[in-house]
Motif scaffolding. Structure first.
Motif, PDB file in Angstrom:
ATOM      1  N   SER A   1       0.980  -1.101   0.345  1.00 26.29           N
ATOM      2  CA  SER A   1       0.089  -0.266  -0.267  1.00 26.29           C
ATOM      3  C   SER A   1       0.705   1.336   0.599  1.00 26.29           C
ATOM      4  O   SER A   1       1.900   0.437   0.585  1.00 26.29           O
TER       5      SER A   1
ATOM      6  N   HIS B   1      -6.257  -8.840   0.840  1.00 30.33           N
ATOM      7  CA  HIS B   1      -5.994  -7.661   1.664  1.00 30.33           C
ATOM      8  C   HIS B   1      -5.156  -8.184   2.160  1.00 30.33           C
ATOM      9  O   HIS B   1      -6.257  -9.279   3.226  1.00 30.33           O
TER      10      HIS B   1
ATOM     11  N   PHE C   1      -2.460  -0.936  -5.440  1.00 31.87           N
ATOM     12  CA  PHE C   1      -3.685  -0.355  -4.618  1.00 31.87           C
ATOM     13  C   PHE C   1      -3.491   1.290  -5.540  1.00 31.87           C
ATOM     14  O   PHE C   1      -2.662   1.854  -5.839  1.00 31.87           O
TER      15      PHE C   1
ATOM     16  N   GLY D   1      -5.039   5.066  -1.222  1.00 29.55           N
ATOM     17  CA  GLY D   1      -4.735   3.599  -0.816  1.00 29.55           C
ATOM     18  C   GLY D   1      -6.210   2.683  -0.363  1.00 29.55           C
ATOM     19  O   GLY D   1      -6.729   1.864   0.372  1.00 29.55           O
TER      20      GLY D   1
ATOM     21  N   ILE E   1      -8.319  -1.617  -4.645  1.00 36.63           N
ATOM     22  CA  ILE E   1      -7.098  -2.696  -4.905  1.00 36.63           C
ATOM     23  C   ILE E   1      -7.703  -2.773  -6.926  1.00 36.63           C
ATOM     24  O   ILE E   1      -8.612  -2.992  -6.741  1.00 36.63           O
TER      25      ILE E   1
END
Length: 424
Positions: free
Chosen positions: A339, A366, A395, A399, A402
């Motif tokens: 990230s 994740h 990412f 953030g 995805i």
């Protein structure tokens, strides 16, 4: 009925009538509000079962997805190649990607806020390379035998360098100062081997076993000067410049991972090479390496030995300290990514044919570090995706999402999944 009683009834009706009207209005508004909410609700669907809408909730995971592209075939960048640059308004973010058109694959920009797409390149032919200069606002690529750069905003295209004839050569990365492109120069003999064996299953072991010489090289962006740097009788590949140190070039010894010490760096200022991770047991593998955003750590898939114990490992370039986070077999991913705040990771999973032979590994994941392990959360059910196409997770710049590519609708498209679980 007496006149007095009639007067009382009339007064009672007049008092009650506005209340009845008010109740009816509230009921109408309530029914309208419920109807609008139902209309605006995001559908909950099994991902990949038929044509997907522009946005939906994955029925299995409860996470929201949105389709970033829909027409033709579209591919996001390889997992370690940055595709993001600020828009001209300095608020929105653009994502650069490849779109297949009648004139070949073309580089496009996509505004992640407005969804507006704009063509950056128009020249016919197949383009190679996924290199973005965020300072110069240019994309660099190879077309036929030459290297070009096209400006994201103006589409002005500059010729940089005609490559040596008959030689397998390419540029794959741009240094932090955006002055040098990095790549490799091979031999005519190797080029001929690739030509006669175009499938990876045919050439992979063949090129490795040949031990033909390759050079790391750079091309000056301004004057096109090609400089050969470091030579070795090995399949040098996967060049990546550090995102912060313009003199640090990472590369790998390509080939069967269990036969090579794969990950290395080369210092342009000193000519020194450094092995990042040395194998410790038979059939140990390390690969699919990538830099952290601050350039301090090189992360990679580590298996000790191959296909048995799985880690996401990181080597601090300055201290040499190695961090390892263990994963379960089903959590192993073809590629991992980190990230923007460097606190969490993403993975694109894998099917049974991959090295982990996972029984239930087809997910977008994740990951959150927890001691010496990674806690995983499944974001997207990828059971309808054909993993011959690697999803290659990124990412989003904020953030919160995805981004990945997939073929569960038949064509290849780019999607985004929200990391925070959807709240109904």
């Amino acid at each position: 009925m007496t006149k007095k009683r009639s007067t009382y009834l009339l007064i009672a009706f007049l008092v009650t009538f506005p209340v009845l009207i008010s109740c009816k209005e509230k009921t109408d508004k309530s029914e309208k509000s419920a109807s609008e909410e139902k209309k605006d609700a995001i559908p909950v669907l099994m991902t990949g079962e038929g044509k997907m809408p522009s946005t939906w909730i994955d029925k299995t995971t409860g996470h929201q997805l949105k389709k970033l592209t829909s027409e033709g075939d579209n591919r996001s960048f390889y997992f370690h190649n940055n595709p993001f640059v600020k828009a001209k308004n300095s608020q929105d973010w653009l994502m650069i990607f490849y779109k297949t058109t009648e004139s070949g694959n073309q580089l496009y920009s996509l505004n992640l806020t407005t969804q507006e797409q704009k063509a950056i390149t128009t020249q016919p032919g197949k383009k190679r390379g996924e290199i973005l200069g965020t300072q110069s606002r240019k994309v660099f690529y190879t077309l036929n035998d030459s290297v070009f750069a096209s400006h994201i905003d103006t589409q002005q295209t500059d010729f940089i360098k005609k490559l040596p004839e008959g030689v397998s050569v390419g540029t794959n990365t741009l240094n932090a100062s955006e002055e040098l492109l990095g790549g490799v120069v091979a031999t005519e003999e190797e080029a001929e081997l690739f030509k006669k064996n175009p499938k990876k299953s045919d050439y992979f072991n063949l090129i490795y076993e040949a031990h033909l010489p390759r050079h790391l090289m750079t091309i000056d962006v301004e004057n096109g000067e090609l400089s050969k740097l470091y030579r070795e009788n090995a399949w040098l590949n996967h060049e990546q410049f550090s995102p912060t140190d313009p003199n640090l070039l990472m590369y790998c010894h390509e080939g069967p991972w269990h036969k090579v010490n794969r990950i290395w760096t080369y210092d342009l200022s000193t000519g020194d090479t450094t092995l990042i991770h040395k194998r410790t047991v038979h059939r140990e593998i390390a690969g699919h390496e990538f830099f952290s955003p601050d350039g301090k750590t090189i992360w990679f898939d580590l298996q000790i030995p191959r296909g048995e114990t799985f880690y996401l490992a990181g080597k601090n370039i300055d201290t040499g300290e190695e961090t390892r986070y263990q994963l379960e077999r089903d959590e192993w991913s073809i590629h991992y990514n980190i990230s923007p705040d460097m606190k969490t990771f993403a993975g694109d999973g894998g099917d049974k044919s991959q090295v982990a032979h996972a029984e239930d590994g087809q997910w977008i994941y994740h990951f959150t570090p927890n001691g010496k392990e990674l806690d995983s959360e499944k974001l997207v059910d990828m059971s309808k995706h054909n993993y011959d196409l690697e999803p290659n997770v990124h990412f989003s710049p904020d953030g919160k999402w995805i981004i990945f590519r997939a073929n569960f609708e038949g064509s290849t498209q780019i999607y985004a999944v929200k990391i925070e679980k959807h709240k109904a």
